[in-house]
Design a protein around this motif. Structure first.
Motif, PDB file in Angstrom:
ATOM      1  N   VAL A 145       0.839  -1.202   0.000  1.00 34.27           N
ATOM      2  CA  VAL A 145       0.000   0.000   0.000  1.00 34.27           C
ATOM      3  C   VAL A 145       0.871   1.248   0.000  1.00 34.27           C
ATOM      4  O   VAL A 145       0.649   2.187  -0.780  1.00 34.27           O
ATOM      5  CB  VAL A 145      -0.937  -0.007   1.233  1.00 34.27           C
ATOM      6  CG1 VAL A 145      -1.795   1.242   1.241  1.00 34.27           C
ATOM      7  CG2 VAL A 145      -1.800  -1.253   1.228  1.00 34.27           C
ATOM      8  N   ILE A 146       1.902   1.249   0.863  1.00 31.28           N
ATOM      9  CA  ILE A 146       2.805   2.402   0.926  1.00 31.28           C
ATOM     10  C   ILE A 146       3.462   2.628  -0.432  1.00 31.28           C
ATOM     11  O   ILE A 146       3.443   3.735  -0.985  1.00 31.28           O
ATOM     12  CB  ILE A 146       3.898   2.184   2.001  1.00 31.28           C
ATOM     13  CG1 ILE A 146       3.254   2.075   3.390  1.00 31.28           C
ATOM     14  CG2 ILE A 146       4.933   3.296   1.965  1.00 31.28           C
ATOM     15  CD1 ILE A 146       4.233   1.716   4.482  1.00 31.28           C
ATOM     16  N   ALA A 147       4.027   1.547  -0.996  1.00 31.73           N
ATOM     17  CA  ALA A 147       4.712   1.673  -2.291  1.00 31.73           C
ATOM     18  C   ALA A 147       3.737   2.122  -3.368  1.00 31.73           C
ATOM     19  O   ALA A 147       4.070   2.947  -4.225  1.00 31.73           O
ATOM     20  CB  ALA A 147       5.355   0.339  -2.674  1.00 31.73           C
ATOM     21  N   GLY A 148       2.511   1.594  -3.303  1.00 33.76           N
ATOM     22  CA  GLY A 148       1.512   1.966  -4.297  1.00 33.76           C
ATOM     23  C   GLY A 148       1.163   3.438  -4.221  1.00 33.76           C
ATOM     24  O   GLY A 148       1.056   4.119  -5.245  1.00 33.76           O
ATOM     25  N   ALA A 162       7.497   3.997 -10.763  1.00 34.41           N
ATOM     26  CA  ALA A 162       7.375   2.748 -10.016  1.00 34.41           C
ATOM     27  C   ALA A 162       8.701   2.340  -9.394  1.00 34.41           C
ATOM     28  O   ALA A 162       8.774   2.003  -8.201  1.00 34.41           O
ATOM     29  CB  ALA A 162       6.848   1.642 -10.929  1.00 34.41           C
ATOM     30  N   GLU A 163       9.781   2.382 -10.197  1.00 33.49           N
ATOM     31  CA  GLU A 163      11.073   1.929  -9.671  1.00 33.49           C
ATOM     32  C   GLU A 163      11.620   2.896  -8.620  1.00 33.49           C
ATOM     33  O   GLU A 163      12.251   2.475  -7.651  1.00 33.49           O
ATOM     34  CB  GLU A 163      12.091   1.742 -10.800  1.00 33.49           C
ATOM     35  CG  GLU A 163      11.730   0.657 -11.793  1.00 33.49           C
ATOM     36  CD  GLU A 163      11.490  -0.697 -11.142  1.00 33.49           C
ATOM     37  OE1 GLU A 163      12.083  -0.981 -10.086  1.00 33.49           O
ATOM     38  OE2 GLU A 163      10.679  -1.467 -11.669  1.00 33.49           O
ATOM     39  N   SER A 164      11.385   4.189  -8.818  1.00 30.86           N
ATOM     40  CA  SER A 164      11.837   5.147  -7.801  1.00 30.86           C
ATOM     41  C   SER A 164      11.107   4.897  -6.492  1.00 30.86           C
ATOM     42  O   SER A 164      11.713   4.922  -5.413  1.00 30.86           O
ATOM     43  CB  SER A 164      11.557   6.581  -8.239  1.00 30.86           C
ATOM     44  OG  SER A 164      12.128   6.823  -9.487  1.00 30.86           O
ATOM     45  N   ALA A 165       9.805   4.650  -6.592  1.00 28.80           N
ATOM     46  CA  ALA A 165       9.034   4.369  -5.380  1.00 28.80           C
ATOM     47  C   ALA A 165       9.562   3.117  -4.697  1.00 28.80           C
ATOM     48  O   ALA A 165       9.769   3.101  -3.481  1.00 28.80           O
ATOM     49  CB  ALA A 165       7.556   4.205  -5.730  1.00 28.80           C
ATOM     50  N   SER A 166       9.815   2.054  -5.497  1.00 27.35           N
ATOM     51  CA  SER A 166      10.332   0.815  -4.911  1.00 27.35           C
ATOM     52  C   SER A 166      11.651   1.068  -4.209  1.00 27.35           C
ATOM     53  O   SER A 166      11.849   0.658  -3.057  1.00 27.35           O
ATOM     54  CB  SER A 166      10.553  -0.259  -5.984  1.00 27.35           C
ATOM     55  OG  SER A 166       9.355  -0.585  -6.608  1.00 27.35           O
ATOM     56  N   ALA A 167      12.579   1.736  -4.918  1.00 28.63           N
ATOM     57  CA  ALA A 167      13.902   1.962  -4.341  1.00 28.63           C
ATOM     58  C   ALA A 167      13.784   2.760  -3.051  1.00 28.63           C
ATOM     59  O   ALA A 167      14.368   2.397  -2.021  1.00 28.63           O
ATOM     60  CB  ALA A 167      14.795   2.700  -5.337  1.00 28.63           C
ATOM     61  N   THR A 187       5.458  -4.843  -6.631  1.00 26.56           N
ATOM     62  CA  THR A 187       4.124  -5.027  -7.184  1.00 26.56           C
ATOM     63  C   THR A 187       3.219  -3.855  -6.834  1.00 26.56           C
ATOM     64  O   THR A 187       2.476  -3.347  -7.679  1.00 26.56           O
ATOM     65  CB  THR A 187       3.512  -6.333  -6.662  1.00 26.56           C
ATOM     66  OG1 THR A 187       4.493  -7.356  -6.765  1.00 26.56           O
ATOM     67  CG2 THR A 187       2.296  -6.721  -7.448  1.00 26.56           C
ATOM     68  N   GLY A 188       3.304  -3.431  -5.566  1.00 28.91           N
ATOM     69  CA  GLY A 188       2.506  -2.276  -5.148  1.00 28.91           C
ATOM     70  C   GLY A 188       2.846  -1.047  -5.975  1.00 28.91           C
ATOM     71  O   GLY A 188       1.958  -0.300  -6.396  1.00 28.91           O
ATOM     72  N   SER A 189       4.137  -0.847  -6.236  1.00 21.57           N
ATOM     73  CA  SER A 189       4.572   0.313  -7.014  1.00 21.57           C
ATOM     74  C   SER A 189       4.006   0.276  -8.423  1.00 21.57           C
ATOM     75  O   SER A 189       3.545   1.293  -8.951  1.00 21.57           O
ATOM     76  CB  SER A 189       6.094   0.349  -7.114  1.00 21.57           C
ATOM     77  OG  SER A 189       6.663   0.557  -5.856  1.00 21.57           O
ATOM     78  N   ILE A 190       4.079  -0.888  -9.049  1.00 18.38           N
ATOM     79  CA  ILE A 190       3.618  -0.978 -10.436  1.00 18.38           C
ATOM     80  C   ILE A 190       2.107  -0.732 -10.499  1.00 18.38           C
ATOM     81  O   ILE A 190       1.616  -0.003 -11.369  1.00 18.38           O
ATOM     82  CB  ILE A 190       4.011  -2.336 -11.046  1.00 18.38           C
ATOM     83  CG1 ILE A 190       5.534  -2.387 -11.186  1.00 18.38           C
ATOM     84  CG2 ILE A 190       3.333  -2.550 -12.391  1.00 18.38           C
ATOM     85  CD1 ILE A 190       6.084  -3.703 -11.642  1.00 18.38           C
ATOM     86  N   LEU A 191       1.371  -1.310  -9.534  1.00 16.35           N
ATOM     87  CA  LEU A 191      -0.069  -1.047  -9.476  1.00 16.35           C
ATOM     88  C   LEU A 191      -0.322   0.446  -9.294  1.00 16.35           C
ATOM     89  O   LEU A 191      -1.178   1.032  -9.956  1.00 16.35           O
ATOM     90  CB  LEU A 191      -0.691  -1.796  -8.303  1.00 16.35           C
ATOM     91  CG  LEU A 191      -1.195  -3.208  -8.556  1.00 16.35           C
ATOM     92  CD1 LEU A 191      -1.766  -3.788  -7.281  1.00 16.35           C
ATOM     93  CD2 LEU A 191      -2.246  -3.193  -9.647  1.00 16.35           C
TER      94      LEU A 191
END
Lengths: 405, 98
Positions: free
Chosen positions: A166-169, A280-285, A305-309
């Motif tokens: 949820v946070i990453a999303g 998405a990748e910046s959020a993941s990192a 997965t959350g980031s990509i969504l």
């Protein structure tokens, strides 16, 4: 060579095998978006990710010996194994670890076969929890910690798994939305190329972080097994060969590439454009690094997965395939219990046969299961050639009679 | 405090850091891209005019800023792996013992 030594060798091989599956299961976390948008050619992407995982694994020198302490009670607080488990030369503990690892690998391979990005950390913890319950009973598992810090299965595994996607999303959705707002009206010749570079940079950061986070889990497990069998005594350091072999295993696995999972993450969830990929990748990192700094254990898979969504939610007019997302969430929910069931089953089989023969039998079961799933995967191969083919949702669905073209 | 409390406490910090770095950096990067295209036609351009050079300079400054912060991120991973931490007490980052 004593019986214990042979079992130890089996444990080390199995642990490296798990590390390898960890690598190819998670290539997608960093590289799926870059491959999907064409920022990197598939083979270049997995090579880059593999190298960065290798470097990352060597950079993780923090002692990861207590990694399993958060969920199972097979170690003392300083990382040494419980004496009750090593009184017979270590075989009791080795069997638990071996059975747990077999459970983790079997589940990792099954979800790979189905193209589902499940968490390798959950598989590892699940396998160990299952084998520990089988070997030591329910009390052998650290369910809730002691209330002094975030600990136990609930604190280290379940709550972060619920919160981190949820946070990453949210982060990725906000990032995507801002990017599209800022670049509205800018010609595509500037945006596409620019954001591809941003994507490569942010995906590299995710790969590096993955190497440092995940490889050390296996290093900890192998070192624990070495201590249990009396081959190593230092709880502050891990043998260099353990570090080197784990780093190589995860890097080779990453380079092999879990193409099935890359396809699901890159093409299945959202049709990703370069700006979304970068968001998405910046959020993941950012989320992975921030949480490892704050000691908030999480799974890179859930974050990615959350980031990509989120990047699909944040782009105006983008389509998110919630049915695919639902399948993933289901896989996440059952990963831990499923790996636990396999781990427990393996422990019962190994214990019933006993000693070296028991360990050998569950090792052979692992080889047979892995061989079967590999053989099954060859029937519908997914590799670097077809990873980016159009996602055809009807191909997955049961087709009504007469509508199939 | 229960596990849920600890988790929520960690979660909002991660969310905050994530928003600042994970959404803020891409935003700066996007500004750079926009600046890069300054003076050129929009998304319906037909003439493919060259953009204004000043935009390019600003763009490179913004990209450099993003790269710098990302590099600090890498140093941060490496440093914490070796039991060190990044310190900003001298304004410019230095590596210190944890």
């Amino acid at each position: 060579m004593t019986e214990t030594t042979v079992i130890l060798v089996l444990v080390v091989i199995t642990a490296l095998g798990f590390d390898f599956t960890n690598g190819f299961h998670d290539t997608a976390n960093a590289m799926a978006t870059s491959i999907a948008t064409g920022a990197l050619r598939p083979k270049v992407a997995v090579a880059l990710s593999g190298i960065l995982n290798l470097i990352g694994a060597f950079l993780s020198v923090e002692v990861a010996l207590t990694v399993s302490n958060a969920v199972v009670r097979i170690q003392n607080s300083d990382g040494t194994p419980k004496e009750s488990l090593t009184s017979d030369g270590g075989t009791a503990l080795l069997l638990i670890v071996l059975a747990g690892l077999v459970g983790s690998i079997v589940w990792n391979l099954l979800t790979w076969l189905l193209g589902l990005p499940s968490s390798s950390s959950h598989a590892l913890f699940g396998g160990l929890i299952g084998a520990t319950i089988a070997g030591l009973g329910w009390a052998g598992v650290n369910w809730n910690g002691d209330g002094s810090k975030l600990d136990g299965v609930v604190g280290k595994v379940i709550l972060p798994a619920l919160m981190s996607p949820v946070i990453a999303g949210v982060v990725a959705a906000v990032g995507t939305w801002i990017i599209y707002r800022v670049t509205v009206g800018v010609a595509a010749r500037f945006t596409d190329n620019g954001f591809r570079w941003g994507q490569i940079g942010s995906a590299s950061l995710v790969s590096l972080a993955h190497g440092t986070n995940d490889a050390q889990k296996t290093m900890g497990v192998i070192t624990l097994a070495l201590i249990a069998s009396g081959e190593w005594t230092d709880t502050k350091n891990i043998p260099f060969w353990v570090k080197a072999s784990c780093a190589l295993a995860i890097a080779l696995g990453t380079y092999l590439g879990g193409w099935r999972i890359i396809r699901t993450l890159g093409k299945g969830l959202v049709e990703i454009a370069p700006p979304q990929g970068m968001a998405a990748e910046s959020a993941s990192a950012a989320v992975i690094l921030a949480s490892s700094h704050l000691g908030f254990a999480l799974s890179t898979t859930h974050v990615a997965t959350g980031s990509i969504l989120g990047s699909g939610v944040g782009k105006p007019g983008a389509q998110v395939r919630w049915r695919v997302a639902g399948r993933m969430v289901l896989a996440w929910l059952i990963t831990l219990p499923s790996a636990a069931v396999v781990g427990a089953l393996m422990w019962f089989i190994g214990d019933a046969i006993g000693g070296l023969a028991g360990a050998l039998v569950i090792f052979l079961i692992l080889l047979a299961a892995a061989g079967y799933m590999y053989w099954h995967s060859r029937k519908t191969p997914v590799d670097h050639n077809n990873v980016n083919d159009e996602w055809d949702e009807t191909a997955e669905r049961r087709e009504p009679a007469g509508t199939a073209a | 405090m229960s596990n849920l409390g600890f988790a929520l406490e960690g979660a909002w910090k991660v969310l905050l850091a994530g928003l600042i770095l994970g959404a803020g950096l891409p935003a700066i990067f996007a500004l750079g891209i926009r600046s890069m295209a300054f003076g050129a036609g929009g998304d319906t351009e037909v003439d493919h005019a060259a953009p204004h050079p000043a935009g390019r300079v600003i763009a490179y400054v913004l990209f450099a800023l993003v790269v710098l912060i990302a590099l600090l991120g890498i140093v941060f991973i490496v440093a914490s792996g070796f039991g060190k931490a990044l310190s900003f007490e001298h304004i410019y980052p230095t590596i210190v013992d944890k």
